[in-house]
Scaffold this motif. Sequence first.
Motif: not given
Length: 699
Positions: A120-127, A269-276, A288-291
Amino acid sequence: MAVEENVVKIIARRGRREHFLGRRTSPFEMFVKGDILLFLRTIDVFKFFTTDLEQPNYFERREFFMRKKKILLLGLVSVLILASLIVVFVLGLPGGQSQLPGGVPRSETLICDIDGGRVGNPNLWNPYAPGWRGDAGLHTLLIEYMWEINPTTGEWIPLLTEGFPQALDNNYTKWRIKLKQGIYWSDGVEFTADDVAFTIMMLATKKEIPIYTFWHDLIKEAKAEDKYTVYIELKRPYAKLITLFANILWGAQFKVVPKHIWEKVDDYAKFENNPPVFTGPYVLKDYDPSGYWFLYEKRKDWDRSGVGKAIGEPTPKYILYYTYGTEEKRVIAAAQHNLDQLVALTPEGWDALKRRNKYAMAWYKDLPWGWPEDGCAKGITFNCAKSPFDNKLVRWALILAIDAVEVNKRGFGGTVRYSPYHIPPLTVYKEPYFDALDSWIRNFTLPDGYKPFDPEIPVKTAKEYAEKYDISTDPEGAKKVFGYGWWKYDPAEAEKLLKSQGFTKKDGKWYLPNGEPWRITIVGHGAFNDSTRIALIVAEQWRKFGIDANAQLVEASAFTTMQQTGDFEVSTGWPGCGAIPDFWASIGNGFHKRWVKPIGEVATSNVQRWVNDEYSRLADEMEKYQPTDSEVVEIGREMLKILIEEQPFTPIVGTTKIVPVDTYYWEGWPTADDPYMAPTWWWGNFKLILPHLRPTGRK
């Protein structure tokens, strides 16, 4: 009229239960569109929901239905083949593209299934952020856990460390961890003790992180003694510290992050860590931006990763995670060599795939096909806070009214292992528990002297399938495939137990001691086939025994809520989990009386609300030892004996996952013949398989 037309009309006339399959599609539409997998599932649902299971001729009707099903398979497979050829001709490779995403060559790319579908959120790389997803490569390729465990052998594999944590005092409050030298983050910065100490203190001090409370209550201090040595001091004794850092089952709580990046973060909690940036042997190349897909490339300095140092060079240059959606679409993709591994298929899906792809391979070459070492046992959970399920003899009577062989045959096609113990029937448990307790369980008796254990069930099951499949019928061979036996199907003994507790039976129906008719509702998880099928079959068997039993199938959120609040009598869940001989973190601590809550209040563990002082005392004793201490197993055996005597939760079968691979482009996958690692493509240890793969050279 053709047989298949009859079946279509019967199904269309009877309808199907949309809450089970999740969407409204007429059976005739399925037939016309060639949606064979969904169509066959509909036949299964039809059998479960609309067949009068108590009629004497049920089995004859069932066999007739199965013959129809086989004819349908032969008749409709041509539709699938035609559809798949059209897909390949018109759409080409995944996603309707003329080439793979990123323009990478297919022969150098491993294409992997995504366990949970589209991200759902392909920009999120924060575990550590709510809603993070690890199944599309984040925790299978990028994150390296401090320790991994081989689920097949139980071997501990240090990826980022040198050996095990060192306890510095007898109370297990002070620890030292030595790190491997020469490991680097994917951005070229060296991995050091500062990173580990920083991550520990981040978890213990940043309230926005979901697991903050546990770490805050446990950690007093973490610091780097030198570049490769971490010192940890705890607020309380905790002998099992390694279990927080090790990937024992799927993943681990602790995921080390680079201090030089994360120390600049304001809200973790909000940090996306992108690029990981992690220590794993791959880096994110594109997504893919659509995940729907994520493309990874092997690091040029892969030898400076934990996997590179501990195992060797991962073979694929590129790894593409791609979700095709429904099972029928995944089968078509694998049949056309556009999906190299699949997370899980139903028996029907596997049957369709192996008929159409000679390169498709499962864990076993024959029945039971799937990998039987998944870390949870499935069965019946009793609510011990509700009468009459608070009486262990009533629970035993209900167990003896269950025919486990029929559950396996009808529910799982003979593909699962029986599980009489309250841990999954894994190879790693064979020597410390199953072999050690074999004599005890064979001689175990109920208060009336009755011996309920049947060690011959695996052999009986093997003989039933031996004529059609290459299955050993000797006791040891049958155990390997079908587990270690189960409880006898003995309605006469069950009746004797119930009558001893004041129950009465009139005209074939059971009545409670207060004279009311005995009604039982079994709550099943509607999204999981194993939970659903166990609930339906056991309810039918209990009706046959004379109890007014029914199955209630609910969606995920409702199932969890009902379990936690105690709003159920009996359910079909899977609390009996584990992966190493030290099962304290699962059923040890999980069945402790400290977790029991009154009905209506949320219980996060011990949802069966079972209180046993001796078991809880042993759990407290087990907590004092490190996972590798011999005392753990000695205590564990006594705990299993109590669980068998009390049966607050009754496992019936283990979990067998059919996780096929397509060997057209890649070979060297783990199998039953070469079980160097578990085929857990969705767990963190998937990265340990990659160095074993070999390209076939096919284009």
